[in-house]
Write a protein that holds these residues in place. Sequence first.
Motif, PDB file in Angstrom:
ATOM      1  N   UNK A 149       0.832  -1.188   0.000  1.00  0.00           N
ATOM      2  CA  UNK A 149       0.000   0.000   0.000  1.00  0.00           C
ATOM      3  C   UNK A 149       0.871   1.244   0.000  1.00  0.00           C
ATOM      4  N   UNK A 150       0.327   2.331  -0.490  1.00  0.00           N
ATOM      5  CA  UNK A 150       0.937   3.651  -0.355  1.00  0.00           C
ATOM      6  C   UNK A 150       0.052   4.461   0.582  1.00  0.00           C
ATOM      7  N   UNK A 151       0.665   5.089   1.563  1.00  0.00           N
ATOM      8  CA  UNK A 151      -0.047   5.983   2.462  1.00  0.00           C
ATOM      9  C   UNK A 151       0.348   7.399   2.064  1.00  0.00           C
ATOM     10  N   UNK A 152      -0.642   8.230   1.762  1.00  0.00           N
ATOM     11  CA  UNK A 152      -0.392   9.602   1.319  1.00  0.00           C
ATOM     12  C   UNK A 152      -0.819  10.569   2.408  1.00  0.00           C
ATOM     13  N   UNK A 153       0.124  11.370   2.886  1.00  0.00           N
ATOM     14  CA  UNK A 153      -0.169  12.409   3.874  1.00  0.00           C
ATOM     15  C   UNK A 153      -0.163  13.732   3.117  1.00  0.00           C
ATOM     16  N   UNK A 154      -1.344  14.324   2.978  1.00  0.00           N
ATOM     17  CA  UNK A 154      -1.518  15.520   2.159  1.00  0.00           C
ATOM     18  C   UNK A 154      -1.557  16.755   3.060  1.00  0.00           C
ATOM     19  N   UNK A 155      -0.722  17.737   2.746  1.00  0.00           N
ATOM     20  CA  UNK A 155      -0.714  19.011   3.483  1.00  0.00           C
ATOM     21  C   UNK A 155      -0.931  20.127   2.481  1.00  0.00           C
ATOM     22  N   UNK A 207      -0.374  24.232  -5.545  1.00  0.00           N
ATOM     23  CA  UNK A 207      -1.062  25.022  -4.530  1.00  0.00           C
ATOM     24  C   UNK A 207      -0.231  25.273  -3.296  1.00  0.00           C
ATOM     25  N   UNK A 208       1.100  25.194  -3.414  1.00  0.00           N
ATOM     26  CA  UNK A 208       2.033  25.407  -2.298  1.00  0.00           C
ATOM     27  C   UNK A 208       1.807  24.399  -1.165  1.00  0.00           C
ATOM     28  N   UNK A 209       1.404  23.200  -1.514  1.00  0.00           N
ATOM     29  CA  UNK A 209       1.227  22.146  -0.529  1.00  0.00           C
ATOM     30  C   UNK A 209       2.274  21.067  -0.725  1.00  0.00           C
ATOM     31  N   UNK A 210       2.062  19.945  -0.044  1.00  0.00           N
ATOM     32  CA  UNK A 210       2.995  18.831  -0.178  1.00  0.00           C
ATOM     33  C   UNK A 210       2.251  17.519   0.074  1.00  0.00           C
ATOM     34  N   UNK A 211       2.825  16.458  -0.466  1.00  0.00           N
ATOM     35  CA  UNK A 211       2.298  15.117  -0.243  1.00  0.00           C
ATOM     36  C   UNK A 211       3.463  14.234   0.165  1.00  0.00           C
ATOM     37  N   UNK A 212       3.345  13.625   1.320  1.00  0.00           N
ATOM     38  CA  UNK A 212       4.336  12.668   1.790  1.00  0.00           C
ATOM     39  C   UNK A 212       3.829  11.286   1.414  1.00  0.00           C
ATOM     40  N   UNK A 213       4.591  10.556   0.597  1.00  0.00           N
ATOM     41  CA  UNK A 213       4.187   9.224   0.136  1.00  0.00           C
ATOM     42  C   UNK A 213       4.997   8.196   0.915  1.00  0.00           C
ATOM     43  N   UNK A 214       4.283   7.356   1.673  1.00  0.00           N
ATOM     44  CA  UNK A 214       4.925   6.337   2.499  1.00  0.00           C
ATOM     45  C   UNK A 214       4.559   4.951   1.981  1.00  0.00           C
ATOM     46  N   UNK A 215       5.526   4.220   1.431  1.00  0.00           N
ATOM     47  CA  UNK A 215       5.213   2.854   0.992  1.00  0.00           C
ATOM     48  C   UNK A 215       5.174   1.913   2.203  1.00  0.00           C
ATOM     49  N   UNK A 216       4.241   0.981   2.203  1.00  0.00           N
ATOM     50  CA  UNK A 216       4.157  -0.024   3.271  1.00  0.00           C
ATOM     51  C   UNK A 216       4.017  -1.395   2.635  1.00  0.00           C
TER      52      UNK A 216
END
Length: 104
Positions: free
Chosen positions: A3-9, A60-69
């Motif tokens: 799975x990929x876990x996406x943390x969107x800011x 949009x001046x944001x970020x996405x942290x993609x965490x593979x599990x």
Amino acid sequence: MDWLVLVVRLTGAASRTRVGVWWELRKIGAAPVVSSVWTVPDTPPFSDGVPKVVELADRGCGSVLVLPTRGSELNRPLPQPHSQAHAPYCYCLPRFVRRDFELR
């Protein structure tokens, strides 16, 4: 299954960007976990859309942290406390699981 876990800011000012990112996440089949955290299977039909989500957030001046599990990490049984030293860490387990971990 992996799975990929996406943390969107995202910033609060860009509602158009938030909606665009939200639609793109829905389009690729991502499932919301909690606020700003999404998960998607790490397989080509799903994960191919992740770069587009990252691109939209960057615009949009944001970020996405993609965490593979690895799926095997998610399905592994909870550890048993081996000594009295581990007992304090059981407070974070849900009540229905905690009773199985109580030291005898």
